[in-house]
Enzyme design. Structure first.
Site, PDB file in Angstrom:
ATOM      1  N   HIS A 228       0.846  -1.200   0.000  1.00  0.00           N
ATOM      2  CA  HIS A 228       0.000   0.000   0.000  1.00  0.00           C
ATOM      3  C   HIS A 228       0.877   1.244   0.000  1.00  0.00           C
ATOM      4  O   HIS A 228       2.082   1.165   0.275  1.00  0.00           O
ATOM      5  CB  HIS A 228      -0.896   0.011   1.249  1.00  0.00           C
ATOM      6  CG  HIS A 228      -0.111   0.169   2.523  1.00  0.00           C
ATOM      7  ND1 HIS A 228       0.534  -0.876   3.151  1.00  0.00           N
ATOM      8  CD2 HIS A 228       0.167   1.268   3.276  1.00  0.00           C
ATOM      9  CE1 HIS A 228       1.156  -0.451   4.223  1.00  0.00           C
ATOM     10  NE2 HIS A 228       0.966   0.867   4.327  1.00  0.00           N
ATOM     11  N   ASP A 230       0.808   5.180   1.882  1.00  0.00           N
ATOM     12  CA  ASP A 230       0.099   5.860   2.967  1.00  0.00           C
ATOM     13  C   ASP A 230      -0.590   7.092   2.385  1.00  0.00           C
ATOM     14  O   ASP A 230      -0.080   7.711   1.454  1.00  0.00           O
ATOM     15  CB  ASP A 230       1.085   6.269   4.068  1.00  0.00           C
ATOM     16  CG  ASP A 230       1.722   5.057   4.743  1.00  0.00           C
ATOM     17  OD1 ASP A 230       1.139   3.950   4.666  1.00  0.00           O
ATOM     18  OD2 ASP A 230       2.808   5.208   5.342  1.00  0.00           O
ATOM     19  N   HIS A 284       4.767   0.156  -0.230  1.00  0.00           N
ATOM     20  CA  HIS A 284       5.512  -0.646   0.747  1.00  0.00           C
ATOM     21  C   HIS A 284       4.612  -1.708   1.360  1.00  0.00           C
ATOM     22  O   HIS A 284       3.382  -1.659   1.229  1.00  0.00           O
ATOM     23  CB  HIS A 284       6.124   0.255   1.831  1.00  0.00           C
ATOM     24  CG  HIS A 284       5.128   1.120   2.560  1.00  0.00           C
ATOM     25  ND1 HIS A 284       4.575   2.260   2.004  1.00  0.00           N
ATOM     26  CD2 HIS A 284       4.584   1.031   3.792  1.00  0.00           C
ATOM     27  CE1 HIS A 284       3.740   2.823   2.859  1.00  0.00           C
ATOM     28  NE2 HIS A 284       3.713   2.088   3.961  1.00  0.00           N
ATOM     29  N   ARG A 294       7.654  -9.078  15.439  1.00  0.00           N
ATOM     30  CA  ARG A 294       8.063  -7.737  14.993  1.00  0.00           C
ATOM     31  C   ARG A 294       7.024  -6.712  15.422  1.00  0.00           C
ATOM     32  O   ARG A 294       5.829  -6.985  15.413  1.00  0.00           O
ATOM     33  CB  ARG A 294       8.225  -7.750  13.472  1.00  0.00           C
ATOM     34  CG  ARG A 294       8.577  -6.409  12.901  1.00  0.00           C
ATOM     35  CD  ARG A 294       9.018  -6.528  11.434  1.00  0.00           C
ATOM     36  NE  ARG A 294       9.424  -5.227  10.984  1.00  0.00           N
ATOM     37  CZ  ARG A 294       8.612  -4.370  10.386  1.00  0.00           C
ATOM     38  NH1 ARG A 294       7.365  -4.685  10.114  1.00  0.00           N
ATOM     39  NH2 ARG A 294       9.049  -3.176  10.038  1.00  0.00           N
TER      40      ARG A 294
HETATM   41  C1  LIG Z   1      -4.955   8.314   9.203  1.00  0.00           C
HETATM   42  C2  LIG Z   1      -4.883   7.074   8.791  1.00  0.00           C
HETATM   43  C3  LIG Z   1      -4.033   6.590   7.689  1.00  0.00           C
HETATM   44  C4  LIG Z   1      -4.334   5.107   7.638  1.00  0.00           C
HETATM   45  C5  LIG Z   1      -5.748   5.047   8.085  1.00  0.00           C
HETATM   46  C6  LIG Z   1      -5.681   5.951   9.327  1.00  0.00           C
HETATM   47  O1  LIG Z   1      -6.932   6.215   9.749  1.00  0.00           O
HETATM   48  C7  LIG Z   1      -4.913   5.293  10.463  1.00  0.00           C
HETATM   49  C8  LIG Z   1      -4.223   4.069   9.997  1.00  0.00           C
HETATM   50  C9  LIG Z   1      -3.502   4.306   8.662  1.00  0.00           C
HETATM   51  C10 LIG Z   1      -3.226   2.986   7.975  1.00  0.00           C
HETATM   52  C11 LIG Z   1      -1.975   2.248   8.512  1.00  0.00           C
HETATM   53  C12 LIG Z   1      -1.816   0.948   7.698  1.00  0.00           C
HETATM   54  C13 LIG Z   1      -1.960   1.157   6.190  1.00  0.00           C
HETATM   55  C14 LIG Z   1      -3.199   2.029   5.864  1.00  0.00           C
HETATM   56  C15 LIG Z   1      -3.419   2.115   4.358  1.00  0.00           C
HETATM   57  C16 LIG Z   1      -4.367   1.522   6.670  1.00  0.00           C
HETATM   58  O2  LIG Z   1      -5.211   0.745   6.324  1.00  0.00           O
HETATM   59  O3  LIG Z   1      -4.369   2.114   7.926  1.00  0.00           O
HETATM   60  C17 LIG Z   1      -3.010   3.369   6.535  1.00  0.00           C
HETATM   61  C18 LIG Z   1      -4.110   4.404   6.283  1.00  0.00           C
HETATM   62  C19 LIG Z   1      -3.743   5.340   5.143  1.00  0.00           C
HETATM   63  O4  LIG Z   1      -2.627   5.866   5.096  1.00  0.00           O
HETATM   64  O5  LIG Z   1      -4.596   5.518   4.285  1.00  0.00           O
HETATM   65  O1  LIG Z   2       5.294  -2.400   9.835  1.00  0.00           O
HETATM   66  C1  LIG Z   2       5.800  -1.801   8.897  1.00  0.00           C
HETATM   67  O2  LIG Z   2       6.991  -1.827   8.655  1.00  0.00           O
HETATM   68  C2  LIG Z   2       4.921  -1.012   7.953  1.00  0.00           C
HETATM   69  C3  LIG Z   2       3.753  -0.345   8.633  1.00  0.00           C
HETATM   70  C4  LIG Z   2       3.003   0.523   7.689  1.00  0.00           C
HETATM   71  O3  LIG Z   2       3.249   0.541   6.505  1.00  0.00           O
HETATM   72  C5  LIG Z   2       1.913   1.374   8.191  1.00  0.00           C
HETATM   73  O4  LIG Z   2       1.568   1.310   9.397  1.00  0.00           O
HETATM   74  O5  LIG Z   2       1.383   2.154   7.373  1.00  0.00           O
HETATM   75 FE   LIG Z   3       2.234   2.201   5.494  1.00  0.00          FE
END
Ligand SMILES: C=C1C[C@]23C[C@@]1(O)CC[C@H]2[C@@]12CCC[C@@](C)(C(=O)O1)[C@H]2[C@@H]3C(=O)O
Ligand SMILES: O=C(O)CCC(=O)C(=O)O
Ligand SMILES: [Fe+2]
Length: 368
Positions: A228, A230, A284, A294
């Protein structure tokens, strides 16, 4: 304005069954968690002679230039001399471990609601995949107090103090990194109208995401966190001493090796938009391993929710037309919740005129 961030998913609830299999105790990967073998995937670039993710000393006088180069060519780099005390990093890691080692029924007391943002649960992106990921997460937006009280009714204050201190420190660091990234594009404070409104990025919105990846009996068949980007401006990630983070570059996956005390910085989709595609967001994922548990802690940093984000006018001209339309972070998070890895292309206006390969064409990558 954290309350606004919590609004982002109201229109896009995610109904995941938090029917937690206790990943710590299983002896083989069940069908529900069995992904196609990772080594059938793209080749790993982790071999001799292959370039590695840049490591930048923030006290280096050349830091601005190095950051610019890393953002352009990798979309990720590690930073040292960042000013976050090692004791605080260790304390966050230890509180994270304390949380994830609670029994499943206790963790579920703080479960994230389908239309909510904070709390314990499976990765939000799980709904886009038929297989479950080998991980669990806990998201904090603003104060963790309510959830911490549910987890440890008598003993929640240490967790809250550590997380709040970390959020405060991360906000300062992320603001500093933001100016380095924009400064490396020749952008000054005058070019960013909303920078003032957010007190030079100190009024930004952010989420803290704690990720736990238990050791796995067959790591080649499991996925910690699927590929994905961010949705942020930038993400600052602390990973413990166990590797697992990989970035996709030039057709293969490269591991970002854990360096004691270093922090990983990712370019997110909103910086891709702001920089008009000069700094592409990085694809990533996290893989798991057979032996070690981890833990990672991501600080997901974005602008105030109501600010309109569009390519900065200084980076737009006749040869570089705007590549993206204007979005707010709330709107973009909603788009991500609906379209996942196609979110960025859904706000794209045109393909670059200079004919560069679109680094963000994530559709080229198998994601599930
Ligand atoms: C602000 C945010 C970005 C995120 C969704 C969230 O509400 C909090 C979690 C974030 C995260 C972390 C893992 C990957 C991701 C794609 C997800 O599902 O939750 C990201 C979200 C994002 O960046 O869109
Ligand atoms: O655990 C990791 O190294 C990646 C975590 C991540 O990509 C995320 O929280 O958006
Ligand atoms: Fe991420």
């Amino acid at each position: 304005m954290p309350s606004r961030l919590t609004e982002a998913f109201r229109a896009h609830p995610v109904h995941l069954h938090h029917n937690h299999l206790d990943l710590e105790s299983v002896r083989e990967v069940p069908d529900s968690h069995a992904w196609p073998p990772l080594d059938d995937d793209y080749p790993a670039a982790d071999s001799f002679g292959v370039e590695t993710v840049p490591v930048i000393d923030l006290m280096d006088p050349k830091a601005l230039k190095l950051v610019g180069h890393a953002c352009k060519t990798w979309g990720v780099f590690q930073v040292t001399n960042h000013g976050i005390p090692m004791t605080l990093l260790r304390a966050v890691e230890s509180q994270g471990r304390r949380l994830f080692s609670l029994p499943p029924h206790q963790k579920l007391k703080a479960a994230r609601s389908p239309d909510g943002i904070s709390g314990y649960g499976l990765a939000r992106i799980s709904s886009f995949f038929s297989k479950l990921m080998w991980s669990e997460g806990f998201t904090i937006v603003g104060s963790p107090l309510d959830h911490a009280r549910q987890l440890w009714p008598q003993d929640y204050s240490k967790f809250c103090d550590v997380m709040e201190e970390y959020e405060k420190e991360m906000q300062k660091l992320a603001g500093r990194l933001m100016w380095l990234m924009l400064g490396s594009l020749g952008i000054t404070k005058e070019d960013v109208k909303w920078a003032d409104a957010m007190d030079e990025f100190r009024g930004a919105c952010a989420a803290l995401q704690l990720n736990s990846y238990p050791s796995c009996p067959d790591p080649n068949r499991a996925m910690g966190l699927a590929a994905h980007t961010d949705s942020t401006l930038l993400t600052v990630l602390y990973q413990n001493s166990t590797s697992g983070l990989q970035v996709f570059r030039d057709g293969s996956w490269t591991t970002v090796p854990p360096l004691p005390g270093a922090l990983v910085v990712n370019v997110g989709d909103l910086l891709d938009i702001l920089s008009n595609g000069r700094y592409p967001s990085v694809l990533h994922r996290a893989v798991v391993n057979r032996t070690y548990h981890r833990l990672s802690i991501a600080y997901l940093y974005g602008p105030p929710m109501n600010v309109q984000i569009s390519p900065l006018s200084r980076l737009v001209d006749t040869t570089n037309p705007p590549l993206y339309r204007t979005v707010t972070w709330t709107e973009y998070l909603g788009t991500k919740a609906k379209h996942f890895n196609k979110a960025l292309s859904s706000v794209r206006l045109c393909v670059p005129l200079n004919g560069f390969i679109d680094m963000n064409d994530h559709n080229r990558v198998k994601v599930g």
